[in-house]
Scaffold this active site. Structure first.
Site, PDB file in Angstrom:
ATOM      1  N   GLY A 119       2.969  -4.548   8.965  1.00  0.00           N
ATOM      2  CA  GLY A 119       2.883  -3.114   9.209  1.00  0.00           C
ATOM      3  C   GLY A 119       1.545  -2.427   8.641  1.00  0.00           C
ATOM      4  O   GLY A 119       1.656  -1.308   8.086  1.00  0.00           O
ATOM      5  N   ALA A 150       8.674  -4.559  12.132  1.00  0.00           N
ATOM      6  CA  ALA A 150       8.942  -5.179  10.780  1.00  0.00           C
ATOM      7  C   ALA A 150      10.486  -5.379  10.941  1.00  0.00           C
ATOM      8  O   ALA A 150      10.909  -6.278  10.258  1.00  0.00           O
ATOM      9  CB  ALA A 150       8.466  -4.597   9.881  1.00  0.00           C
ATOM     10  N   GLN A 161       0.854  -1.266   0.142  1.00  0.00           N
ATOM     11  CA  GLN A 161      -0.070   0.000   0.003  1.00  0.00           C
ATOM     12  C   GLN A 161       0.922   1.388   0.048  1.00  0.00           C
ATOM     13  O   GLN A 161       0.481   2.232   0.090  1.00  0.00           O
ATOM     14  CB  GLN A 161      -0.767   0.131   1.024  1.00  0.00           C
ATOM     15  CG  GLN A 161      -1.899  -1.152   1.289  1.00  0.00           C
ATOM     16  CD  GLN A 161      -2.518  -1.288   2.737  1.00  0.00           C
ATOM     17  OE1 GLN A 161      -3.319  -0.669   3.241  1.00  0.00           O
ATOM     18  NE2 GLN A 161      -1.573  -2.307   3.639  1.00  0.00           N
ATOM     19  N   HIS A 169      -1.846   1.461  -4.100  1.00  0.00           N
ATOM     20  CA  HIS A 169      -2.112   2.693  -3.929  1.00  0.00           C
ATOM     21  C   HIS A 169      -1.021   3.715  -4.675  1.00  0.00           C
ATOM     22  O   HIS A 169      -0.868   4.916  -4.554  1.00  0.00           O
ATOM     23  CB  HIS A 169      -1.788   3.178  -2.571  1.00  0.00           C
ATOM     24  CG  HIS A 169      -3.057   2.504  -1.559  1.00  0.00           C
ATOM     25  ND1 HIS A 169      -2.967   2.413  -0.197  1.00  0.00           N
ATOM     26  CD2 HIS A 169      -4.173   2.115  -1.842  1.00  0.00           C
ATOM     27  CE1 HIS A 169      -4.158   1.936   0.285  1.00  0.00           C
ATOM     28  NE2 HIS A 169      -4.870   1.654  -0.814  1.00  0.00           N
TER      29      HIS A 169
HETATM   30  P1  NAD Z   1      -1.826   1.505   8.171  1.00  0.00           P
HETATM   31  O1  NAD Z   1      -3.289   1.697   8.113  1.00  0.00           O
HETATM   32  O2  NAD Z   1      -1.233   0.567   7.107  1.00  0.00           O
HETATM   33  O3  NAD Z   1      -1.304   1.310   9.526  1.00  0.00           O
HETATM   34  C1  NAD Z   1       0.165   1.199   9.925  1.00  0.00           C
HETATM   35  C2  NAD Z   1       0.466   0.180  10.773  1.00  0.00           C
HETATM   36  O4  NAD Z   1       1.712   0.092  11.022  1.00  0.00           O
HETATM   37  C3  NAD Z   1      -0.273   0.239  12.079  1.00  0.00           C
HETATM   38  O5  NAD Z   1      -0.983  -1.170  12.349  1.00  0.00           O
HETATM   39  C4  NAD Z   1       0.900   0.186  13.166  1.00  0.00           C
HETATM   40  O6  NAD Z   1       0.743  -0.499  14.357  1.00  0.00           O
HETATM   41  C5  NAD Z   1       2.067  -0.418  12.244  1.00  0.00           C
HETATM   42  N1  NAD Z   1       3.190  -0.226  12.608  1.00  0.00           N
HETATM   43  C6  NAD Z   1       3.902   1.021  13.147  1.00  0.00           C
HETATM   44  N2  NAD Z   1       5.364   0.892  13.430  1.00  0.00           N
HETATM   45  C7  NAD Z   1       5.535  -0.227  12.760  1.00  0.00           C
HETATM   46  C8  NAD Z   1       6.860  -0.747  12.593  1.00  0.00           C
HETATM   47  N3  NAD Z   1       8.033  -0.374  12.874  1.00  0.00           N
HETATM   48  N4  NAD Z   1       6.911  -2.340  11.984  1.00  0.00           N
HETATM   49  C9  NAD Z   1       5.614  -2.835  11.417  1.00  0.00           C
HETATM   50  N5  NAD Z   1       4.546  -2.214  11.842  1.00  0.00           N
HETATM   51  C10 NAD Z   1       4.412  -0.871  12.253  1.00  0.00           C
HETATM   52  O7  NAD Z   1      -1.083   2.664   7.694  1.00  0.00           O
HETATM   53  P2  NAD Z   1      -1.483   4.536   7.558  1.00  0.00           P
HETATM   54  O8  NAD Z   1      -0.352   4.936   8.218  1.00  0.00           O
HETATM   55  O9  NAD Z   1      -3.000   4.426   8.224  1.00  0.00           O
HETATM   56  O10 NAD Z   1      -1.541   4.764   5.809  1.00  0.00           O
HETATM   57  C11 NAD Z   1      -2.877   4.531   5.327  1.00  0.00           C
HETATM   58  C12 NAD Z   1      -2.227   4.642   3.893  1.00  0.00           C
HETATM   59  O11 NAD Z   1      -1.409   5.566   3.640  1.00  0.00           O
HETATM   60  C13 NAD Z   1      -1.343   3.348   3.538  1.00  0.00           C
HETATM   61  O12 NAD Z   1      -2.129   2.253   3.178  1.00  0.00           O
HETATM   62  C14 NAD Z   1      -0.644   4.021   2.418  1.00  0.00           C
HETATM   63  O13 NAD Z   1      -1.285   3.955   1.301  1.00  0.00           O
HETATM   64  C15 NAD Z   1      -0.248   5.444   2.781  1.00  0.00           C
HETATM   65  N6  NAD Z   1       0.934   5.700   3.480  1.00  0.00           N
HETATM   66  C16 NAD Z   1       2.170   5.250   2.706  1.00  0.00           C
HETATM   67  C17 NAD Z   1       3.557   5.586   3.301  1.00  0.00           C
HETATM   68  C18 NAD Z   1       4.546   4.811   2.736  1.00  0.00           C
HETATM   69  O14 NAD Z   1       4.605   4.955   1.460  1.00  0.00           O
HETATM   70  N7  NAD Z   1       5.650   4.659   3.540  1.00  0.00           N
HETATM   71  C19 NAD Z   1       3.281   6.072   4.740  1.00  0.00           C
HETATM   72  C20 NAD Z   1       2.281   6.396   5.238  1.00  0.00           C
HETATM   73  C21 NAD Z   1       0.974   6.337   4.745  1.00  0.00           C
END
Ligand code: NAD
Length: 265
Positions: free
Chosen positions: A212, A252, A103, A121
């Protein structure tokens, strides 16, 4: 750890693996999640900053906030490098047929060397027309330059005029018309053909690693349930695991290398 051993055994026995990743896998690369307590949605509410209507209205009415939001996202992705979690999934590819469904828009699985990555996404690197026709691929160095311009725009007294110029390589009007990053915002359809391939991979898999992701963002969050309905084992890796046949609690970047080592080391 009992759960780690159980997960490693399931992974070892699997014939086709899907790794379904969310924002959490990139936290240890310096990209915050949006939803967690220190996430971006706190300062930048998604109804304004995660819809195209909200963003376009914001460009006109609150350009400084939009510049700060765009800088926060673009700069985090521009500076990021794959972490041990991304690298462990690349290593897993050597042992099992693996499809990654992400995502994330940050390109970090590809940067870690993974070959089959479905970006449901979209991607901040891929620029398309408004209708989704491919225009060009940006590099991480391009994003670093855009981030530097966005930072200056956010501080400029003339932000209303400097922001459209700063953001133009990502979003704006070129000689072929309007262009935008291929990222999926709320209300958009998921990226194709990636979403179709992702559902097919989930149906065909016998082991899905959910890594994650909170499971709150639909329809992508359906994937673990599609896999489970077709008989796959679901292993969740998250500091706050909420579902799955086996739950591995933690970051992770720590759990995935350990899981791959115990399963195949
Ligand atoms: P999300 O709904 O996928 O939730 C984030 C998850 O990551 C939570 O369950 C949290 O407990 C977990 N988490 C936190 N630290 C972690 C770690 N160190 N290791 C493993 N898991 C961990 O994500 P969101 O922030 O609500 O984002 C929604 C959407 O926004 C995503 O699906 C994505 O499309 C986008 N997004 C992308 C990025 C990126 O590209 N890196 C970053 C933020 C949001």
């Amino acid at each position: 750890m009992h759960q780690l051993g159980a997960a490693a055994a399931r992974l070892r026995d699997a014939q086709r693996v899907v790794a379904f990743t969310g924002a959490g896998i990139s936290v240890d690369s310096g990209i915050p999640t949006f939803r967690d307590d220190d996430g971006l949605w706190r300062e930048f509410p998604p109804d304004t900053f995660a819809t195209w209507n909200g963003l376009v209205r914001g460009l006109l009415l609150r350009p400084r906030s939009v510049a700060r939001f765009a800088h926060a996202v673009v700069n985090a992705v521009a500076q990021a490098r794959p972490n041990a979690g991304h690298r462990a999934l690349h290593e897993l590819e050597r042992h099992k047929p693996l499809e990654i469904v992400t995502q994330n828009i940050d390109g970090l699985h590809q940067a870690a060397g993974s070959n089959t990555v479905w970006e449901v996404h979209g991607s901040l690197f891929k620029i398309t027309s408004l209708r989704g026709r491919f225009r060009r691929l940006l590099s991480r160095a391009d994003l670093q330059r855009i981030a530097a311009r966005l930072e200056r725009a956010a501080r400029s007294p003339f932000v209303a005029t400097s922001l459209p110029l700063a953001i133009r390589p990502l979003l704006g009007v070129g000689w072929r018309g309007l262009h935008r990053p291929s990222v999926v915002l709320f209300g958009d359809r998921l990226a194709e053909p990636d979403w179709t391939r992702a559902r097919a991979a989930a149906r065909a898999s016998d082991c899905l690693l959910s890594i994650g992701t909170s499971g709150a963002v639909l329809p992508a969050a359906e994937l673990p349930h599609i896999a489970a309905t077709h008989g796959a084992t679901v292993i969740q890796v998250d500091p706050e695991p909420a579902f799955g046949d086996v739950c591995l609690r933690g970051a992770a970047s720590e759990i995935l290398p350990e899981l791959v080592r115990v399963a195949f080391g």
